[in-house]
Scaffold this active site. Structure first.
Site, PDB file in Angstrom:
ATOM      1  CG  ASN A 112      -3.807  -2.294   6.825  1.00  0.00           C
ATOM      2  OD1 ASN A 112      -3.651  -2.003   5.637  1.00  0.00           O
ATOM      3  ND2 ASN A 112      -4.880  -2.927   7.260  1.00  0.00           N
ATOM      4  CG  HIS A 121      -5.458  -6.293  -0.531  1.00  0.00           C
ATOM      5  ND1 HIS A 121      -6.721  -6.241   0.016  1.00  0.00           N
ATOM      6  CD2 HIS A 121      -5.508  -7.246  -1.503  1.00  0.00           C
ATOM      7  CE1 HIS A 121      -7.501  -7.125  -0.617  1.00  0.00           C
ATOM      8  NE2 HIS A 121      -6.786  -7.747  -1.537  1.00  0.00           N
ATOM      9  CE1 TYR A 138      -9.368  -2.966  -0.007  1.00  0.00           C
ATOM     10  CE2 TYR A 138      -8.359  -1.117  -1.137  1.00  0.00           C
ATOM     11  CZ  TYR A 138      -8.254  -2.226  -0.317  1.00  0.00           C
ATOM     12  OH  TYR A 138      -7.021  -2.598   0.184  1.00  0.00           O
ATOM     13  CE  LYS A 156      -4.006  -2.237   2.154  1.00  0.00           C
ATOM     14  NZ  LYS A 156      -5.027  -2.166   3.260  1.00  0.00           N
ATOM     15  CD  GLU A 184      -8.889  -9.393  -3.889  1.00  0.00           C
ATOM     16  OE1 GLU A 184      -9.800  -9.094  -3.100  1.00  0.00           O
ATOM     17  OE2 GLU A 184      -7.722  -9.640  -3.517  1.00  0.00           O
TER      18      GLU A 184
HETATM   19  P1  ADP Z   1      -8.123  -6.767   5.478  1.00  0.00           P
HETATM   20  O1  ADP Z   1      -7.254  -5.834   4.626  1.00  0.00           O
HETATM   21  O2  ADP Z   1      -7.383  -7.239   6.686  1.00  0.00           O
HETATM   22  O3  ADP Z   1      -8.725  -7.887   4.680  1.00  0.00           O
HETATM   23  P2  ADP Z   1     -10.748  -5.473   5.415  1.00  0.00           P
HETATM   24  O4  ADP Z   1     -10.978  -6.214   4.144  1.00  0.00           O
HETATM   25  O5  ADP Z   1     -11.757  -5.597   6.490  1.00  0.00           O
HETATM   26  O6  ADP Z   1      -9.310  -5.869   6.054  1.00  0.00           O
HETATM   27  O7  ADP Z   1     -10.587  -3.921   5.115  1.00  0.00           O
HETATM   28  C1  ADP Z   1      -9.931  -3.478   3.948  1.00  0.00           C
HETATM   29  C2  ADP Z   1      -9.015  -2.337   4.323  1.00  0.00           C
HETATM   30  O8  ADP Z   1      -9.810  -1.233   4.780  1.00  0.00           O
HETATM   31  C3  ADP Z   1      -8.054  -2.602   5.480  1.00  0.00           C
HETATM   32  O9  ADP Z   1      -6.882  -3.306   5.119  1.00  0.00           O
HETATM   33  C4  ADP Z   1      -7.748  -1.198   5.950  1.00  0.00           C
HETATM   34  O10 ADP Z   1      -6.820  -0.547   5.072  1.00  0.00           O
HETATM   35  C5  ADP Z   1      -9.113  -0.530   5.800  1.00  0.00           C
HETATM   36  N1  ADP Z   1      -9.898  -0.619   7.035  1.00  0.00           N
HETATM   37  C6  ADP Z   1     -10.511  -1.728   7.549  1.00  0.00           C
HETATM   38  N2  ADP Z   1     -11.157  -1.447   8.692  1.00  0.00           N
HETATM   39  C7  ADP Z   1     -10.953  -0.125   8.924  1.00  0.00           C
HETATM   40  C8  ADP Z   1     -11.355   0.787   9.959  1.00  0.00           C
HETATM   41  N3  ADP Z   1     -12.113   0.372  10.994  1.00  0.00           N
HETATM   42  N4  ADP Z   1     -10.952   2.076   9.872  1.00  0.00           N
HETATM   43  C9  ADP Z   1     -10.197   2.504   8.824  1.00  0.00           C
HETATM   44  N5  ADP Z   1      -9.784   1.702   7.810  1.00  0.00           N
HETATM   45  C10 ADP Z   1     -10.143   0.409   7.862  1.00  0.00           C
HETATM   46 MG    MG Z   2     -10.051  -7.734   3.052  1.00  0.00          MG
END
Ligand code: ADP
Ligand code: MG
Length: 140
Positions: free
Chosen positions: A114, A117, A51, A11, A128
């Site tokens: 974070n 992905h 997304y 990212k 994807e």
């Molecule tokens: P993951 O990436 O672990 O699969 P998700 O698919 O739930 O997580 O969410 C996609 C992305 O959205 C996350 O990696 C993060 O960048 C962002 N995200 C998820 N939850 C939150 C939140 N509560 N607040 C802000 N950003 C979030």
């Molecule tokens: Mg996810």
């Protein structure tokens, strides 16, 4: 177990801090092979479509803004059980909850920024990967 492929994205927080090599080393240490990789700039349309599953979530607009805030590295990782293995190596979405050895515990800035992905199922991985790569760009 079977050899699988999964879609990974480094990212904008990771490219900004010049961490792509350090993160790729973690994948390779865990037996994940980078079989396709390119550095690209997402647009609002591409990030929004990628997304789309999160469209109704409160963080969706911020997430799209973050994902277009700088270049990303999209990649295909291949290996035994690659989808689940990559999720283990990535760690929990919230780096505060991620186990110490994981990429997110080591490198993530926040629950949003974070660093990585990873596809969450084999079916999503196929979709994807096709979103970003032609078959001819994937070289095992
Ligand atoms: P993951 O990436 O672990 O699969 P998700 O698919 O739930 O997580 O969410 C996609 C992305 O959205 C996350 O990696 C993060 O960048 C962002 N995200 C998820 N939850 C939150 C939140 N509560 N607040 C802000 N950003 C979030
Ligand atoms: Mg996810």
């Amino acid at each position: 177990m079977a050899v699988e492929r999964t879609l990974s994205i480094l990212k904008p927080d990771a490219t900004r801090r010049n961490l792509t090599g350090k993160i790729n080393a973690v994948f390779e240490e865990h037996g994940l092979r980078i079989v396709a990789q390119k550095r690209i700039q997402l647009t609002p349309a591409t990030a929004g479509a990628f997304y789309a599953v999160h469209k109704e979530r409160p963080f969706y607009n911020d997430l799209v803004s973050f994902m277009i805030s700088g270049p990303v590295v999209v990649q295909v990782l291949e290996g035994e059980n690659a989808v689940a293995k990559n999720r283990d190596v990535m760690g929990a979405t919230d780096p505060k909850k991620a186990e110490a050895h994981t990429i997110r515990a080591k490198f993530a800035e926040s629950i949003e920024a974070n660093s990585v992905h990873g596809s969450d199922s084999l079916e999503n991985a196929k979709n994807e990967i096709a979103f970003f790569f032609a078959g001819t760009e994937i070289l095992p």
